[in-house]
Design a protein around this motif. Structure first.
Motif, PDB file in Angstrom:
ATOM      1  N   ALA A 190      24.369 -28.999-122.646  1.00 50.80           N
ATOM      2  CA  ALA A 190      23.666 -30.225-121.751  1.00 50.80           C
ATOM      3  C   ALA A 190      24.490 -31.407-121.810  1.00 50.80           C
ATOM      4  O   ALA A 190      24.696 -31.137-120.419  1.00 50.80           O
ATOM      5  CB  ALA A 190      23.096 -30.438-122.917  1.00 50.80           C
ATOM      6  N   TRP A 191      25.652 -31.104-122.033  1.00 52.62           N
ATOM      7  CA  TRP A 191      26.652 -31.156-122.246  1.00 52.62           C
ATOM      8  C   TRP A 191      27.807 -31.175-120.431  1.00 52.62           C
ATOM      9  O   TRP A 191      27.802 -32.082-119.862  1.00 52.62           O
ATOM     10  CB  TRP A 191      27.904 -31.822-123.281  1.00 52.62           C
ATOM     11  N   ARG A 192      27.323 -29.880-120.710  1.00 51.57           N
ATOM     12  CA  ARG A 192      28.368 -29.795-119.022  1.00 51.57           C
ATOM     13  C   ARG A 192      26.921 -30.004-117.622  1.00 51.57           C
ATOM     14  O   ARG A 192      28.036 -30.619-116.916  1.00 51.57           O
ATOM     15  CB  ARG A 192      28.457 -28.287-119.742  1.00 51.57           C
ATOM     16  N   ASN A 193      26.073 -29.903-118.016  1.00 48.81           N
ATOM     17  CA  ASN A 193      24.982 -30.097-116.878  1.00 48.81           C
ATOM     18  C   ASN A 193      25.035 -31.931-116.554  1.00 48.81           C
ATOM     19  O   ASN A 193      25.331 -31.850-115.480  1.00 48.81           O
ATOM     20  CB  ASN A 193      23.624 -29.362-117.658  1.00 48.81           C
ATOM     21  N   TRP A 194      25.264 -32.347-117.237  1.00 53.83           N
ATOM     22  CA  TRP A 194      25.266 -33.608-117.475  1.00 53.83           C
ATOM     23  C   TRP A 194      26.938 -33.909-116.690  1.00 53.83           C
ATOM     24  O   TRP A 194      26.723 -35.063-115.390  1.00 53.83           O
ATOM     25  CB  TRP A 194      24.964 -34.840-118.153  1.00 53.83           C
ATOM     26  N   ALA A 195      27.508 -33.525-117.061  1.00 55.30           N
ATOM     27  CA  ALA A 195      28.615 -33.763-116.842  1.00 55.30           C
ATOM     28  C   ALA A 195      28.705 -33.443-115.024  1.00 55.30           C
ATOM     29  O   ALA A 195      29.622 -33.295-114.140  1.00 55.30           O
ATOM     30  CB  ALA A 195      30.131 -33.555-117.418  1.00 55.30           C
ATOM     31  N   ALA A 196      28.078 -32.256-115.124  1.00 56.53           N
ATOM     32  CA  ALA A 196      28.338 -31.901-113.300  1.00 56.53           C
ATOM     33  C   ALA A 196      27.410 -32.370-112.434  1.00 56.53           C
ATOM     34  O   ALA A 196      27.760 -32.313-111.197  1.00 56.53           O
ATOM     35  CB  ALA A 196      27.787 -30.009-113.542  1.00 56.53           C
ATOM     36  N   SER A 197      26.795 -32.529-113.063  1.00 59.10           N
ATOM     37  CA  SER A 197      25.689 -33.846-112.170  1.00 59.10           C
ATOM     38  C   SER A 197      25.822 -35.624-112.063  1.00 59.10           C
ATOM     39  O   SER A 197      25.872 -35.539-111.172  1.00 59.10           O
ATOM     40  CB  SER A 197      24.706 -33.814-112.649  1.00 59.10           C
ATOM     41  N   HIS A 198      27.207 -35.832-112.215  1.00 63.56           N
ATOM     42  CA  HIS A 198      27.684 -36.580-111.715  1.00 63.56           C
ATOM     43  C   HIS A 198      29.234 -36.710-111.378  1.00 63.56           C
ATOM     44  O   HIS A 198      30.536 -35.458-111.863  1.00 63.56           O
ATOM     45  CB  HIS A 198      27.528 -38.164-113.466  1.00 63.56           C
ATOM     46  N   PRO A 199      29.538 -37.613-110.642  1.00 71.01           N
ATOM     47  CA  PRO A 199      31.323 -37.663-110.309  1.00 71.01           C
ATOM     48  C   PRO A 199      32.085 -37.395-111.706  1.00 71.01           C
ATOM     49  O   PRO A 199      31.835 -38.109-112.818  1.00 71.01           O
ATOM     50  CB  PRO A 199      31.490 -38.974-109.343  1.00 71.01           C
ATOM     51  N   VAL A 200      33.124 -37.339-111.132  1.00 72.90           N
ATOM     52  CA  VAL A 200      34.285 -37.195-112.905  1.00 72.90           C
ATOM     53  C   VAL A 200      34.744 -38.511-112.585  1.00 72.90           C
ATOM     54  O   VAL A 200      34.843 -39.106-111.976  1.00 72.90           O
ATOM     55  CB  VAL A 200      35.835 -36.686-112.475  1.00 72.90           C
ATOM     56  N   PRO A 201      34.670 -39.007-113.963  1.00 67.72           N
ATOM     57  CA  PRO A 201      35.206 -40.489-114.223  1.00 67.72           C
ATOM     58  C   PRO A 201      36.315 -40.783-113.932  1.00 67.72           C
ATOM     59  O   PRO A 201      37.753 -39.831-114.356  1.00 67.72           O
ATOM     60  CB  PRO A 201      34.805 -40.794-115.771  1.00 67.72           C
ATOM     61  N   ARG A 202      36.655 -41.792-113.339  1.00 69.79           N
ATOM     62  CA  ARG A 202      38.338 -42.519-114.361  1.00 69.79           C
ATOM     63  C   ARG A 202      38.482 -42.339-114.840  1.00 69.79           C
ATOM     64  O   ARG A 202      40.193 -41.415-115.436  1.00 69.79           O
ATOM     65  CB  ARG A 202      38.165 -44.088-113.387  1.00 69.79           C
ATOM     66  N   ALA A 203      38.090 -42.063-116.342  1.00 72.34           N
ATOM     67  CA  ALA A 203      38.979 -42.232-118.200  1.00 72.34           C
ATOM     68  C   ALA A 203      37.366 -42.075-118.721  1.00 72.34           C
ATOM     69  O   ALA A 203      36.425 -42.722-118.570  1.00 72.34           O
ATOM     70  CB  ALA A 203      39.466 -43.101-117.811  1.00 72.34           C
ATOM     71  N   VAL A 204      37.719 -42.179-120.139  1.00 75.94           N
ATOM     72  CA  VAL A 204      37.072 -41.542-120.535  1.00 75.94           C
ATOM     73  C   VAL A 204      36.818 -42.884-122.270  1.00 75.94           C
ATOM     74  O   VAL A 204      37.964 -43.193-122.648  1.00 75.94           O
ATOM     75  CB  VAL A 204      36.636 -40.962-122.030  1.00 75.94           C
ATOM     76  N   VAL A 205      36.269 -43.521-122.091  1.00 78.11           N
ATOM     77  CA  VAL A 205      36.380 -44.677-123.303  1.00 78.11           C
ATOM     78  C   VAL A 205      35.490 -43.699-125.054  1.00 78.11           C
ATOM     79  O   VAL A 205      34.087 -44.526-123.964  1.00 78.11           O
ATOM     80  CB  VAL A 205      36.013 -46.164-123.114  1.00 78.11           C
ATOM     81  N   MET A 206      36.344 -43.383-125.301  1.00 74.56           N
ATOM     82  CA  MET A 206      35.113 -42.760-126.359  1.00 74.56           C
ATOM     83  C   MET A 206      35.647 -43.591-128.004  1.00 74.56           C
ATOM     84  O   MET A 206      36.720 -43.816-128.362  1.00 74.56           O
ATOM     85  CB  MET A 206      36.040 -41.370-127.064  1.00 74.56           C
ATOM     86  N   LEU A 207      33.846 -43.491-128.707  1.00 73.82           N
ATOM     87  CA  LEU A 207      33.851 -44.130-130.093  1.00 73.82           C
ATOM     88  C   LEU A 207      33.203 -43.020-130.919  1.00 73.82           C
ATOM     89  O   LEU A 207      31.830 -42.583-131.095  1.00 73.82           O
ATOM     90  CB  LEU A 207      33.273 -45.355-130.343  1.00 73.82           C
ATOM     91  N   SER A 208      34.376 -42.538-131.535  1.00 69.48           N
ATOM     92  CA  SER A 208      33.741 -42.085-132.804  1.00 69.48           C
ATOM     93  C   SER A 208      33.784 -41.448-133.821  1.00 69.48           C
ATOM     94  O   SER A 208      33.894 -42.358-134.612  1.00 69.48           O
ATOM     95  CB  SER A 208      34.272 -40.152-131.943  1.00 69.48           C
ATOM     96  N   ALA A 209      32.301 -41.292-134.559  1.00 68.83           N
ATOM     97  CA  ALA A 209      32.079 -40.753-135.591  1.00 68.83           C
ATOM     98  C   ALA A 209      33.493 -41.019-136.674  1.00 68.83           C
ATOM     99  O   ALA A 209      33.683 -41.692-138.411  1.00 68.83           O
ATOM    100  CB  ALA A 209      30.577 -40.775-136.873  1.00 68.83           C
ATOM    101  N   HIS A 210      33.863 -39.966-136.490  1.00 69.84           N
ATOM    102  CA  HIS A 210      35.358 -40.057-137.337  1.00 69.84           C
ATOM    103  C   HIS A 210      36.591 -39.938-136.881  1.00 69.84           C
ATOM    104  O   HIS A 210      38.067 -39.479-137.316  1.00 69.84           O
ATOM    105  CB  HIS A 210      35.860 -37.814-136.644  1.00 69.84           C
TER     106      HIS A 210
END
Length: 257
Positions: A27-47
């Protein structure tokens, strides 16, 4: 003209989702494939906890194996994505403009809450990553405000992700048990209904209003990224993956905006 990205909340599960047949990575892969590649990812992780907001960029991220007892092949995976100093500075500027002070953070590793979904989405590890800290001692409203301060990044081709879990009580996990207890499904249904309605007041008061709040989140850090993503993306939400694994681990994924 830059693409405007939704903001994502991903229930990342354990690292074994990459190899155990879980449908979430697809599901994550399919979402990414259906959108342009972002300039960058800003990630806030629980860990990636901290006592105050932090923003980190490095030349190349180190992969952290912050788990034990999993199959050996998971420890052979790596995600040496680059950082982006300019995007990190942009994040700091946006937070400062909102009156949110940022403290230095020199940790150079990506935890599994970050690299597991990113490995599924962008396996070439060529999309730059900027990491933010989760604040376990702060509440939902503080994380919502943190996200609101970064809402403009969506117009700059930057993908903002909150990575946590819609439910997270590891004491109740039973591997490969398909039965979902009522205390899990009732909480999950309440959260997803409030998100669909855009009921921000109820969501920010989840600890008092949501049924079985304490049972599903003995500690808050895995739900707090949801409020960050909600603040950054806006109230319109799309549920693009749903499900519960191992009895009590909700794997729901939402896009906001």
């Amino acid at each position: 003209m830059s693409t405007r990205f939704p903001t994502l909340f991903l229930s990342h599960g354990g690292p074994s989702v990459l190899i155990d047949g879980s449908p979430a990575p697809a599901a994550w892969r399919n979402w990414a494939a259906s959108h342009p590649v972002p300039r960058a990812v800003v990630m806030l992780s629980a860990h990636r906890p901290a006592l105050a907001p932090t923003v980190t960029s490095v030349d190349s991220w180190r992969t952290i194996y912050d788990f034990r007892g999993f199959p050996a092949e998971l420890y052979e995976l790596s995600y040496p994505a680059p950082g982006d100093a300019a995007v990190a500075e942009r994040v700091r500027e946006q937070l400062a403009a909102a009156g949110i002070a940022v403290e230095p953070d020199h940790r150079d590793g990506l935890d599994h809450g970050a690299w597991v979904p990113l490995l599924a989405m962008y396996p070439g590890h060529d999309v730059p990553v900027v990491a933010l800290s989760v604040l376990p001692r702060a509440d939902a409203a503080a994380h919502y405000a943190l996200g609101r301060a970064l809402a403009g990044l969506a117009d700059e081709g930057i993908l903002v992700i909150g990575s946590g879990s819609l439910t997270h009580n590891l004491y109740e996990v039973m591997w490969n048990d398909p039965e979902v207890p009522a205390w899990v499904s009732t909480f999950r249904d309440w959260m997803l209904a409030r998100l669909a309605e855009g009921d921000i007041d109820a969501l920010l008061d989840w600890k008092a209003r949501a049924p079985y709040a304490d049972e599903n989140h003995p500690t808050d850090e895995h739900l707090l990224p949801l409020f960050f993503a909600l603040g950054a993306g806006g109230h319109d939400s799309t549920l693009f993956h749903a499900g519960v694994e191992h009895r009590s681990v909700a794997m729901d994924a939402l896009a906001f905006g």
